[in-house]
Design a protein around this motif. Sequence first.
Motif, PDB file in Angstrom:
ATOM      1  N   VAL A  62       8.265   5.068   2.830  1.00  0.00           N
ATOM      2  CA  VAL A  62       9.032   3.949   2.263  1.00  0.00           C
ATOM      3  C   VAL A  62       8.192   2.678   2.179  1.00  0.00           C
ATOM      4  CG1 VAL A  62      10.016   3.169   4.477  1.00  0.00           C
ATOM      5  CG2 VAL A  62      11.298   2.803   2.363  1.00  0.00           C
ATOM      6  N   ASP A  63       7.173   2.574   3.038  1.00  0.00           N
ATOM      7  CA  ASP A  63       6.356   1.344   3.138  1.00  0.00           C
ATOM      8  C   ASP A  63       4.902   1.706   2.908  1.00  0.00           C
ATOM      9  OD1 ASP A  63       5.415  -1.186   3.652  1.00  0.00           O
ATOM     10  OD2 ASP A  63       5.737  -1.107   5.809  1.00  0.00           O
ATOM     11  N   ASP A  64       4.399   1.684   1.670  1.00  0.00           N
ATOM     12  CA  ASP A  64       5.165   1.326   0.498  1.00  0.00           C
ATOM     13  C   ASP A  64       4.909   2.361  -0.596  1.00  0.00           C
ATOM     14  OD1 ASP A  64       6.648  -0.335  -1.270  1.00  0.00           O
ATOM     15  OD2 ASP A  64       4.870  -1.429  -1.879  1.00  0.00           O
ATOM     16  N   LYS A  65       4.292   3.507  -0.213  1.00  0.00           N
ATOM     17  CA  LYS A  65       3.857   4.432  -1.257  1.00  0.00           C
ATOM     18  C   LYS A  65       5.024   5.020  -2.037  1.00  0.00           C
ATOM     19  CE  LYS A  65      -0.428   6.412   0.334  1.00  0.00           C
ATOM     20  NZ  LYS A  65      -0.949   7.412   1.310  1.00  0.00           N
ATOM     21  N   GLU A  73      -4.464  -3.667   1.152  1.00  0.00           N
ATOM     22  CA  GLU A  73      -4.693  -4.420   2.400  1.00  0.00           C
ATOM     23  C   GLU A  73      -3.476  -5.218   2.816  1.00  0.00           C
ATOM     24  OE1 GLU A  73      -8.094  -6.992   1.427  1.00  0.00           O
ATOM     25  OE2 GLU A  73      -9.341  -5.453   2.308  1.00  0.00           O
ATOM     26  N   GLU A  74      -2.305  -4.824   2.308  1.00  0.00           N
ATOM     27  CA  GLU A  74      -1.118  -5.608   2.648  1.00  0.00           C
ATOM     28  C   GLU A  74      -0.881  -5.590   4.153  1.00  0.00           C
ATOM     29  OE1 GLU A  74       2.929  -6.853   3.432  1.00  0.00           O
ATOM     30  OE2 GLU A  74       2.066  -4.913   3.917  1.00  0.00           O
ATOM     31  N   GLU A  75      -1.083  -4.422   4.756  1.00  0.00           N
ATOM     32  CA  GLU A  75      -0.776  -4.279   6.177  1.00  0.00           C
ATOM     33  C   GLU A  75      -1.793  -4.989   7.078  1.00  0.00           C
ATOM     34  OE1 GLU A  75       2.014  -3.330   6.906  1.00  0.00           O
ATOM     35  OE2 GLU A  75       2.722  -1.676   5.673  1.00  0.00           O
ATOM     36  N   VAL A  76      -2.854  -5.503   6.480  1.00  0.00           N
ATOM     37  CA  VAL A  76      -3.831  -6.259   7.273  1.00  0.00           C
ATOM     38  C   VAL A  76      -3.997  -7.681   6.746  1.00  0.00           C
ATOM     39  CG1 VAL A  76      -5.071  -4.284   8.212  1.00  0.00           C
ATOM     40  CG2 VAL A  76      -5.732  -5.158   5.973  1.00  0.00           C
ATOM     41  N   SER A 115       8.515  -4.040  -5.073  1.00  0.00           N
ATOM     42  CA  SER A 115       9.380  -3.037  -4.437  1.00  0.00           C
ATOM     43  C   SER A 115       8.788  -2.693  -3.076  1.00  0.00           C
ATOM     44  CB  SER A 115       9.498  -1.788  -5.316  1.00  0.00           C
ATOM     45  OG  SER A 115      10.077  -2.128  -6.551  1.00  0.00           O
ATOM     46  N   ASP A 116       9.127  -3.483  -2.082  1.00  0.00           N
ATOM     47  CA  ASP A 116       8.575  -3.298  -0.735  1.00  0.00           C
ATOM     48  C   ASP A 116       9.567  -3.807   0.310  1.00  0.00           C
ATOM     49  OD1 ASP A 116       6.670  -2.622   1.176  1.00  0.00           O
ATOM     50  OD2 ASP A 116       5.580  -4.503   1.008  1.00  0.00           O
ATOM     51  N   THR A 117      10.846  -3.764  -0.054  1.00  0.00           N
ATOM     52  CA  THR A 117      11.894  -4.279   0.847  1.00  0.00           C
ATOM     53  C   THR A 117      12.983  -3.214   0.961  1.00  0.00           C
ATOM     54  OG1 THR A 117      12.908  -5.376  -1.062  1.00  0.00           O
ATOM     55  CG2 THR A 117      11.421  -6.703   0.295  1.00  0.00           C
ATOM     56  N   GLY A 122       2.821  -3.665  -5.561  1.00  0.00           N
ATOM     57  CA  GLY A 122       3.127  -2.829  -4.404  1.00  0.00           C
ATOM     58  C   GLY A 122       1.843  -2.615  -3.620  1.00  0.00           C
ATOM     59  N   HIS A 123       1.914  -1.938  -2.465  1.00  0.00           N
ATOM     60  CA  HIS A 123       0.673  -1.670  -1.725  1.00  0.00           C
ATOM     61  C   HIS A 123       0.553  -0.189  -1.389  1.00  0.00           C
ATOM     62  CE1 HIS A 123       2.553  -1.596   2.408  1.00  0.00           C
ATOM     63  NE2 HIS A 123       3.399  -2.459   1.886  1.00  0.00           N
ATOM     64  N   TYR A 124      -0.688   0.319  -1.545  1.00  0.00           N
ATOM     65  CA  TYR A 124      -0.926   1.744  -1.281  1.00  0.00           C
ATOM     66  C   TYR A 124      -1.425   1.981   0.138  1.00  0.00           C
ATOM     67  CZ  TYR A 124      -5.864   0.683  -2.239  1.00  0.00           C
ATOM     68  OH  TYR A 124      -7.125   0.146  -2.196  1.00  0.00           O
TER      69      TYR A 124
HETATM   70 MN    MN Z   1       5.274  -2.940   2.799  1.00  0.00          MN
END
Ligand code: MN
Length: 456
Positions: free
Chosen positions: A119-122, A153-156, A180-182, A86-88
Motif C-alpha cells: 500500500v505504501d506506495d507501490k 527516496e520518499e522514505e528517506v 496517491s500515497d494516503t 508516487g514513490h517506488y
Molecule cells: Mn508513502
Amino acid sequence: MSSSALEFARQNHPRFLEELKAFLRIPSISTLAEHQADCRAAAQMLVSELRRIGMENVSMIETKGHPLVYADWLHAEGMPTALVYGHYDVQPPDPLEEWITPPFEPTERNGNIYARGAVDDKGQVWAQVKALEAHLAANGRLPINIRILMEGEEEVGGEAIEAYVASRPDQLQADFALVSDTELFAPDLPTLCVGLRGMIYTEIEVRGARTDLHSGMYGGVAPNPFVALAQIISRLKDENGHILIPGFYDDLIPPSAEELEAWRNLPFDEEQYRTSEVGSRQLTGEKGYSVLERTWARPSLDVHGMPGGFIGAGAKTVIPAKAMAKVSMRLAPGMTPQKSFAQFKSYVQQIAPSDVDIDVRLIHAGNPCLVPVDNPYIRAATRALQQVWGRPTVFIRSGGSIPIVGDFAEHLGIPSVMMGFGLPDDNLHAPNEKFNLKNYELGIASLIRFLEEAAH
Ligand code: MN
Ligand code: BES
Ligand code: MN
C-alpha cells in the motif's frame, strides 16, 4: 458511469494484479545501500511499463541518490495538466520473523495482498499507472494532460526530488498534483487528505569518557552518556504531553472551527482505536486535544532508538564512551523544519548535563502542508469518488509526512489532490503490510473517473 476505460480495467484486473505482484517482488528499500540495484530495477520496471502503455518522453532521471522517473502525455489541448506523483521505494521489512508470509513474496490472503510496499506506495503507484493504461488502451488518449514524476527516496526524506522540482519548475508546469500515497478514513469511506504534518529527524550524539570503561573501577566518577540522554529526553515533554522546546508552538496554524467540527463528525471510536489499532493500555499525548487533533494538527516528538553501549544477551559491566538517540518531531502546519530544528538544537544544548559533549544533527526534514480545497480539481475528485463509492467524500488530514507535497505548493504553486486508498490497519512500515484488493480495484476505477471529471 459510461467509461470504456472502466470496462477495460474490469476485464484486465487479473493481469493488473499479477503485474503488481511482480513490482512488489523487487525489494526497493531506499535506506539500505545493498538494495541500490533493486531501487533502480523498480524504477526501470516503471519506465518500461510507462513506455508500453503509450506514455511519452519516458525517462529515468539520475540523481545523487535513487533515480526519478518522468513521463508525460500532453495532447489534451485546452485541458488541465496533472502532475502524477508516487514513490517506488519501500521501508525495510524487519522484524522479518513477524511476517506471516515473506515481505517480498506478495501473497493474497483474505481479500488482501500482503507485501512490503503493497500500500505504501507501490500498489498505489501501480493503480495510477493502470488508470492511465485503461484510458490509453480504451480510447487511444487521456482526458487531460499528464506529467508523471515518481521518486525512490520518499522514505528517506526525498532530497533528490526536491532539488529537481526546485530547479526545473518550468518543465513540470501543471495545474495540480495527483498524489496517491494516503488512506481512507475507514473502509468504504471515500476520502481526500488535505493536510500532512512535516517532520525533522535528528540524532543526538553524546560522548563521555575517552573510551569504554570498567563500571566497577570507574562507576561513580565517569560520566554515562545514556544517563545524560535520559536526562535530556525526560525534559523534552512534560507530564501532560506538551513539548517543552521554547517557541516550538509559536508558528502553528490551528485548524478552523469548521474543520474541527467536521472532524467531530467523522466515524471515530477512540476506545476501539486504542484497543484494535494502537493496542496499548492508554493513549498518550497533549491533554485537551482530541486524538485527531493530536495526530493531525499538533506537533509530536518521538524517540526511535538509542544506539550504543551493550545490547547483547547477558550482562557486560561497562560505561560506554558514547551513545546516541534518534529523535524525530512531526511538525504541524505553520511550523518550519529549519526553525524547529534550530529551536530543538539550542534547547538540547542548553539542558545537556555539563559532564558530556553533545552533537545534535539533522538527518532529514520535510515541510508540513495544508491543501486549499476550494479548487476545481478537489471538486472533480469528490464527484469521481461519489460515482465509484456511492457516498460523499470526507476530508481528513494525516499525521504522516510526504515531503514533496509542500514543495509542489512552494515551487510549482499548485495544490495536490491526495487521493489514496490505504486503510488505517494496512500496517504501513510494519510487519504484514497489506493492500485491500477491493481498494486496489476501486482505487483504479476512482483514478480513471477522476481523470475524466478533471476534464470538465
Ligand atoms: Mn508513502
Ligand atoms: N505514505 C506515507 C505517509 C502517509 C502515511 C500519509 C499515512 C498518509 C497516511 C509516506 O510514505 C511516509 O511514510 N512518509 C514518511 C516521510 C519521512 C520519512 C520524511 C513518514 O511519514 O514517516
Ligand atoms: Mn512510508
